[in-house]
Design a protein around this motif. Sequence first.
Motif, mmCIF file in Angstrom:
data_model
loop_
_atom_site.group_PDB
_atom_site.id
_atom_site.type_symbol
_atom_site.label_atom_id
_atom_site.label_comp_id
_atom_site.label_asym_id
_atom_site.label_seq_id
_atom_site.Cartn_x
_atom_site.Cartn_y
_atom_site.Cartn_z
ATOM 1 N N LYS A 31 -0.839 3.923 51.871
ATOM 2 C CA LYS A 31 0.524 4.020 51.390
ATOM 3 C C LYS A 31 1.501 3.313 52.326
ATOM 4 C CE LYS A 31 -0.483 8.467 49.213
ATOM 5 N NZ LYS A 31 -0.630 7.845 47.892
ATOM 6 N N PRO A 32 2.696 2.963 51.815
ATOM 7 C CA PRO A 32 3.710 2.352 52.679
ATOM 8 C C PRO A 32 3.940 3.180 53.932
ATOM 9 C CG PRO A 32 4.400 2.231 50.389
ATOM 10 C CD PRO A 32 3.145 3.063 50.411
ATOM 11 N N GLY A 33 3.900 2.489 55.077
ATOM 12 C CA GLY A 33 4.078 3.160 56.355
ATOM 13 C C GLY A 33 2.779 3.551 57.029
ATOM 14 N N ASP A 34 1.659 3.588 56.283
ATOM 15 C CA ASP A 34 0.370 3.919 56.892
ATOM 16 C C ASP A 34 -0.034 2.840 57.891
ATOM 17 O OD1 ASP A 34 0.191 6.199 55.414
ATOM 18 O OD2 ASP A 34 -1.455 5.532 54.127
ATOM 19 N N ARG A 35 -0.636 3.277 58.972
ATOM 20 C CA ARG A 35 -1.052 2.346 60.020
ATOM 21 C C ARG A 35 -2.461 1.831 59.749
ATOM 22 N NH1 ARG A 35 -1.464 3.684 66.515
ATOM 23 N NH2 ARG A 35 -1.899 1.528 67.197
ATOM 24 N N LEU A 36 -2.688 0.539 59.991
ATOM 25 C CA LEU A 36 -4.011 -0.068 59.882
ATOM 26 C C LEU A 36 -4.543 -0.289 61.295
ATOM 27 C CD1 LEU A 36 -2.649 -0.710 57.108
ATOM 28 C CD2 LEU A 36 -4.041 -2.777 57.034
ATOM 29 N N ARG A 53 -9.444 -8.149 61.415
ATOM 30 C CA ARG A 53 -8.258 -8.819 61.975
ATOM 31 C C ARG A 53 -7.808 -9.958 61.066
ATOM 32 N NH1 ARG A 53 -10.341 -10.349 66.775
ATOM 33 N NH2 ARG A 53 -10.121 -8.167 67.424
ATOM 34 N N GLU A 54 -8.774 -10.722 60.545
ATOM 35 C CA GLU A 54 -8.425 -11.836 59.666
ATOM 36 C C GLU A 54 -7.892 -11.342 58.322
ATOM 37 O OE1 GLU A 54 -11.864 -14.315 59.477
ATOM 38 O OE2 GLU A 54 -11.572 -15.088 61.508
ATOM 39 N N ALA A 55 -8.438 -10.228 57.831
ATOM 40 C CA ALA A 55 -7.935 -9.646 56.583
ATOM 41 C C ALA A 55 -6.489 -9.189 56.755
ATOM 42 C CB ALA A 55 -8.813 -8.477 56.165
ATOM 43 N N ILE A 56 -6.182 -8.610 57.887
ATOM 44 C CA ILE A 56 -4.814 -8.161 58.154
ATOM 45 C C ILE A 56 -3.853 -9.345 58.182
ATOM 46 C CG2 ILE A 56 -3.329 -7.188 59.956
ATOM 47 C CD1 ILE A 56 -5.601 -5.180 60.529
ATOM 48 N N ARG A 57 -4.285 -10.454 58.778
ATOM 49 C CA ARG A 57 -3.437 -11.659 58.783
ATOM 50 C C ARG A 57 -3.174 -12.151 57.368
ATOM 51 N NH1 ARG A 57 -6.965 -14.657 63.418
ATOM 52 N NH2 ARG A 57 -6.084 -13.618 65.251
ATOM 53 N N SER A 58 -4.208 -12.112 56.538
ATOM 54 C CA SER A 58 -4.063 -12.540 55.149
ATOM 55 C C SER A 58 -3.111 -11.615 54.392
ATOM 56 C CB SER A 58 -5.427 -12.570 54.459
ATOM 57 O OG SER A 58 -5.314 -12.909 53.100
ATOM 58 N N LEU A 59 -3.249 -10.318 54.609
ATOM 59 C CA LEU A 59 -2.383 -9.349 53.939
ATOM 60 C C LEU A 59 -0.936 -9.463 54.426
ATOM 61 C CD1 LEU A 59 -4.762 -6.259 54.027
ATOM 62 C CD2 LEU A 59 -4.092 -7.553 51.994
ATOM 63 N N GLU A 60 -0.768 -9.837 55.678
ATOM 64 C CA GLU A 60 0.591 -10.066 56.192
ATOM 65 C C GLU A 60 1.211 -11.267 55.481
ATOM 66 O OE1 GLU A 60 2.948 -10.940 60.399
ATOM 67 O OE2 GLU A 60 0.813 -11.402 60.211
ATOM 68 N N ALA A 61 0.436 -12.341 55.325
ATOM 69 C CA ALA A 61 0.935 -13.536 54.648
ATOM 70 C C ALA A 61 1.287 -13.249 53.193
ATOM 71 C CB ALA A 61 -0.103 -14.648 54.725
ATOM 72 N N ASP A 62 0.549 -12.310 52.571
ATOM 73 C CA ASP A 62 0.801 -11.952 51.165
ATOM 74 C C ASP A 62 1.927 -10.933 51.011
ATOM 75 O OD1 ASP A 62 -1.180 -13.647 50.306
ATOM 76 O OD2 ASP A 62 -2.718 -12.087 50.157
ATOM 77 N N GLY A 63 2.443 -10.435 52.143
ATOM 78 C CA GLY A 63 3.568 -9.516 52.083
ATOM 79 C C GLY A 63 3.205 -8.053 51.958
ATOM 80 N N PHE A 64 1.930 -7.706 52.204
ATOM 81 C CA PHE A 64 1.501 -6.328 52.041
ATOM 82 C C PHE A 64 1.601 -5.498 53.318
ATOM 83 C CE2 PHE A 64 -0.776 -8.173 48.373
ATOM 84 C CZ PHE A 64 -0.316 -7.318 47.389
ATOM 85 N N LEU A 78 8.579 -1.377 51.083
ATOM 86 C CA LEU A 78 9.511 -2.277 50.418
ATOM 87 C C LEU A 78 10.936 -1.745 50.525
ATOM 88 C CD1 LEU A 78 7.601 -3.176 47.127
ATOM 89 C CD2 LEU A 78 7.918 -4.623 49.127
ATOM 90 N N SER A 79 11.851 -2.638 50.876
ATOM 91 C CA SER A 79 13.263 -2.284 50.871
ATOM 92 C C SER A 79 13.816 -2.457 49.466
ATOM 93 C CB SER A 79 14.041 -3.177 51.843
ATOM 94 O OG SER A 79 14.098 -4.508 51.332
ATOM 95 N N LYS A 80 15.003 -1.942 49.244
ATOM 96 C CA LYS A 80 15.633 -2.100 47.934
ATOM 97 C C LYS A 80 15.863 -3.582 47.638
ATOM 98 C CE LYS A 80 19.302 -0.268 45.020
ATOM 99 N NZ LYS A 80 20.496 0.605 44.937
#
Length: 218
Positions: A31-36, A53-64, A78-80
């Motif tokens: 959920k939003p705010g959960d730590r990976l 680590r590489e999956a996290i980089r990909s998810l960061e690039a995708d905005g997740f 997500l902000s308003k």
Amino acid sequence: MDTDTARQPLAAVRRRVRDELRERILNGRLKPGDRLVERDLAEDLGVSRVPVREAIRSLEADGFVVVQSPRRVVVRQLSKVDVEELFDVREALESMAAARAAERADKAGLRELKRLLEQAGRATAANKSARIAELNSRFHEEIITLAGNSLLSTVMQPLADRLHWLTSQNEHWSDLFAEHRELYEAIASGDPERARTCALEHVRTNRAVTLEQLFPED
């Protein structure tokens, strides 16, 4: 790391880890705010920390996810403004896609759209939330396909998962199904303006519901 994972090509392991983490975010398990935490995820998925680590980089690039520090990565909240911007994009692109689909869809394409709608109807009746969210996303993706605009498909592709994540916040399943049925009928009518208007109303309704659920204090 288990033996089967060790035998897999590294690229396949990277894809599997990325897809699994993305699915956990999309279905709400993360959920939003959960730590990976790399170490914990690597152990859970039976892989080394490198593909995590590489999956996290990909998810960061995708905005997740958001990397708050070298040791702290969290699922993005997500902000308003984020939500409003995504819905602005949906209004512009999905209304255009619906109009083009009404002009260009052939009988086979309309049958596929109706098939997805009927499956969503059965899932809605059974209250299967994960299946409903999946089919609703596929319904919208099919409209993009029916629009027959390759550039539109290219533009929408990077947004698809974020939009799925966002729209899955709206659990007014019966209302969504009714709106999708109206949208299907508008596209099947062959009237591009009717389809455009219907798609625009659908996105605006979804915007209002999603904002109310995510930001009730406003």
